[in-house]
Design an enzyme around this catalytic site. Structure first.
Site, PDB file in Angstrom:
ATOM      1  N   ASN A 122      16.361 -36.258  -6.087  1.00  0.00           N
ATOM      2  CA  ASN A 122      14.922 -36.057  -6.123  1.00  0.00           C
ATOM      3  C   ASN A 122      14.261 -37.406  -6.326  1.00  0.00           C
ATOM      4  O   ASN A 122      14.539 -38.074  -7.318  1.00  0.00           O
ATOM      5  CB  ASN A 122      14.574 -35.109  -7.279  1.00  0.00           C
ATOM      6  CG  ASN A 122      13.075 -35.011  -7.546  1.00  0.00           C
ATOM      7  OD1 ASN A 122      12.668 -34.756  -8.666  1.00  0.00           O
ATOM      8  ND2 ASN A 122      12.251 -35.202  -6.552  1.00  0.00           N
ATOM      9  N   GLY A 123      13.390 -37.791  -5.393  1.00  0.00           N
ATOM     10  CA  GLY A 123      12.709 -39.077  -5.522  1.00  0.00           C
ATOM     11  C   GLY A 123      12.763 -39.843  -4.229  1.00  0.00           C
ATOM     12  O   GLY A 123      13.064 -39.287  -3.168  1.00  0.00           O
ATOM     13  N   CYS A 180      11.351 -32.754  -4.572  1.00  0.00           N
ATOM     14  CA  CYS A 180      12.574 -31.973  -4.439  1.00  0.00           C
ATOM     15  C   CYS A 180      12.951 -31.460  -5.819  1.00  0.00           C
ATOM     16  O   CYS A 180      12.484 -31.966  -6.834  1.00  0.00           O
ATOM     17  CB  CYS A 180      13.716 -32.830  -3.924  1.00  0.00           C
ATOM     18  SG  CYS A 180      13.388 -33.555  -2.310  1.00  0.00           S
ATOM     19  N   GLY A 198      10.044 -27.660  -3.359  1.00  0.00           N
ATOM     20  CA  GLY A 198      10.407 -27.941  -1.967  1.00  0.00           C
ATOM     21  C   GLY A 198      10.831 -26.674  -1.270  1.00  0.00           C
ATOM     22  O   GLY A 198      11.709 -25.963  -1.765  1.00  0.00           O
ATOM     23  N   TYR A 218       0.121 -31.568 -11.321  1.00  0.00           N
ATOM     24  CA  TYR A 218       0.249 -30.594 -10.245  1.00  0.00           C
ATOM     25  C   TYR A 218       1.653 -30.071  -9.981  1.00  0.00           C
ATOM     26  O   TYR A 218       1.856 -28.869  -9.845  1.00  0.00           O
ATOM     27  CB  TYR A 218      -0.311 -31.215  -8.953  1.00  0.00           C
ATOM     28  CG  TYR A 218      -0.058 -30.395  -7.707  1.00  0.00           C
ATOM     29  CD1 TYR A 218      -0.621 -29.131  -7.556  1.00  0.00           C
ATOM     30  CD2 TYR A 218       0.752 -30.883  -6.689  1.00  0.00           C
ATOM     31  CE1 TYR A 218      -0.376 -28.373  -6.412  1.00  0.00           C
ATOM     32  CE2 TYR A 218       0.988 -30.133  -5.540  1.00  0.00           C
ATOM     33  CZ  TYR A 218       0.429 -28.877  -5.413  1.00  0.00           C
ATOM     34  OH  TYR A 218       0.670 -28.141  -4.300  1.00  0.00           O
TER      35      TYR A 218
END
Ligand code: SF4
Length: 507
Positions: free
Chosen positions: A145-146, A45, A71, A290
């Protein structure tokens, strides 16, 4: 390739204290097809926060626009004007959800925003973020995020204490912990709440008059702070998952939010406290491989620099005589440039990516079902014909996409195809915010490198070594990384995520 009936809803304005009417919801049905039969690991995210800007919603929108790669499933922006808190979220891309009309419904000088690919909770609009909770500590909006890994225990004990959960998202647990904290001040309640959760979180939070930003004690996910200098008033303070968002906002990068740090921004300025200390850093190395954009600086290092070094390292570790170095676009491009330069072999864009293939592909007819990878990538025949080709990609997950790409390059006339991968074999799933298949579907967890080579039909296959990857990503010699998906050694003490626990995972 799966085909299923999809029902989507776009544009939802939560009931706010502004008493604003809800946006008209648009519902549609269509046959949706995922063109990625063997997709890459899914992004996590992206979060942004803005404090002290007359058009905070638009700034948050721009920040999210730059973070769209993290996302593409849903996005949301919450704003506050000192008294009220508005929140709009929807399914789809940032630019699809936030039109001029929608942004006009988000007043205030503070905003937080979120763009999401779900890793826990389902993917419905219900779980889109920011999540807004009216708690005993007042209205709080959170974007996360996570992934938390001690969900089960916490959720059960909170429900026993009377918590009523609006979503199945793990992010709401943080807000419920704040609401149920016995600490007397909000900032103490947040610190108290964050110290109880285990796992990966970079979060931004907002009340009616304050912005908070925090990272988990191990610093799994990135989060940076920036500043827009205003000649006629106080500076605007911004936070973002990646620094590429600052460029669009014309903000200066100031610093990273530290692992275990809680930053608070009010009208009086920026204050900070360390709510947790003594944890070894475990920043996600796959962000460098990535996820993050090459034009971002994360964990104190430019992603472009890390990927360039990965390519060079690969060339040193597993060089092979060849005529051209070809990246699998887009994520393989920077590593391929490094490889080509180190190996002194010409770099060629021998595969072209169609950037207009969306997240979904609506099939006009059954016969296109086999298109798969060919929808996204196409070979440049005159660059590949009769050549010994070194293909550079960032990872192999199930192996089926790699096999299609190798076949595609060979089908375009390549004499030899040598695949080089800029991360070590992925042998274990991630529990910290990356949607990984279970161990039984990870090809490297079940086959040797030679068996994988045979499966993907390459003339040779090599991955970068773990030591080589760590060296490539550690410019200052101090950053400590999580490498659990390559080693199986997880940095947290326990993993308790029933929803995503892979059947065959041996943790
Ligand atoms: Fe990143 Fe892999 Fe660790 Fe997950 S397990 S946080 S993807 S390095």
């Amino acid at each position: 390739m799966t085909q299923r009936l999809f029902q989507g809803v776009i544009g939802e304005l939560e009931e706010t204290s502004l008493g604003a009417p809800g946006l008209a919801s648009e519902t549609w049905d269509f046959f949706q097809t995922n063109p990625n039969e063997d997709p890459k690991l899914k992004e996590e995210c992206g979060v942004v926060a803005v404090h002290g800007h007359p058009d905070a919603a638009r700034e948050a929108y721009l920040g999210l626009y730059a973070l769209q790669h993290r996302g593409q499933e849903s996005a949301g922006i919450a704003t506050a004007d000192g008294q009220h808190l508005a929140n709009i979220k929807g399914m789809g891309l940032v630019s699809e959800i936030f039109t001029e009309d929608v942004l006009a419904k988000l007043p205030g000088s503070m905003a937080i925003g979120h763009t999401r690919y779900s890793t826990t909770g389902d993917s419905a609009l219900l779980n889109a973020q920011p999540i807004r909770v009216d708690s005993t500590k007042g209205l709080i909006a959170i974007a996360h995020n996570g992934n938390l890994v001690n969900l089960g225990n916490l959720r059960t004990s909170l429900e026993r204490a009377g918590a009523y959960f609006q979503t199945t998202s793990d992010s709401e647990i943080i807000v419920q912990l704040i609401a149920h904290s016995s600490a007397s001040s909000l900032v103490d309640a947040i610190a108290d709440s964050l110290s109880q959760v285990e796992g990966a979180f970079s979060i931004v939070m907002m009340t009616r008059d304050r912005i908070f930003a925090a990272r988990d004690p191990r610093g799994f996910r990135p989060l940076s702070m920036g500043r827009i200098r205003n000649s006629d008033g106080p500076d605007t303070i911004v936070f973002a998952s990646e620094t590429c968002a600052f460029d669009l906002l014309r903000a200066e990068y100031e610093r990273d939010v530290l692992p275990g740090e809680l930053v608070m921004v009010t009208e009086d300025g920026v204050t900070s406290r360390q709510y947790a200390t003594g944890y070894p850093q475990s920043s996600c190395i796959f962000e460098h491989v990535y996820f993050a954009r090459p034009d971002s600086r994360i964990f104190g290092r430019w992603v472009q620099e890390s990927r360039d070094q990965m390519g060079r390292q690969l060339a040193r570790e597993s060089g092979v005589p060849a005529d051209v170095v070809v990246p699998v676009p887009d994520s393989g491009v920077t590593a391929a440039l490094g490889y080509a330069e180190e190996a002194r072999i010409p770099f060629r864009m021998g595969l072209i990516r169609n950037h207009y293939v969306g997240r979904t592909f609506i099939e006009p007819e059954q016969r296109v079902r086999d298109f798969g990878v060919r929808l996204k990538l196409n070979p440049v025949h005159n660059l590949l014909e009769g050549k010994r080709v070194i293909l550079i990609d960032d990872s192999i997950i199930r192996g089926t996409t790699s096999r299609k790409i190798v076949r595609m390059v060979r089908g375009a006339g390549a004499k030899e195809v040598h695949l080089r991968i800029s991360c070590p074999p992925t042998i274990s799933p991630c529990f910290y915010g990356v949607d990984t298949p279970s161990k039984r579907d990870l090809i490297a967890a079940n086959k040797s490198v030679e068996e994988i080579r045979q499966f993907i039909e390459a003339d040779s296959l090599a991955y970068i070594s773990l030591e080589g990857l760590l060296k490539s990503c550690d410019g200052n010699g101090h950053t400590r990384y999580c490498t659990a998906c390559y080693t199986g050694n997880y940095p947290t003490q326990w993993v308790d995520v029933e929803d995503i626990l892979p059947a065959a995972a041996a943790i």
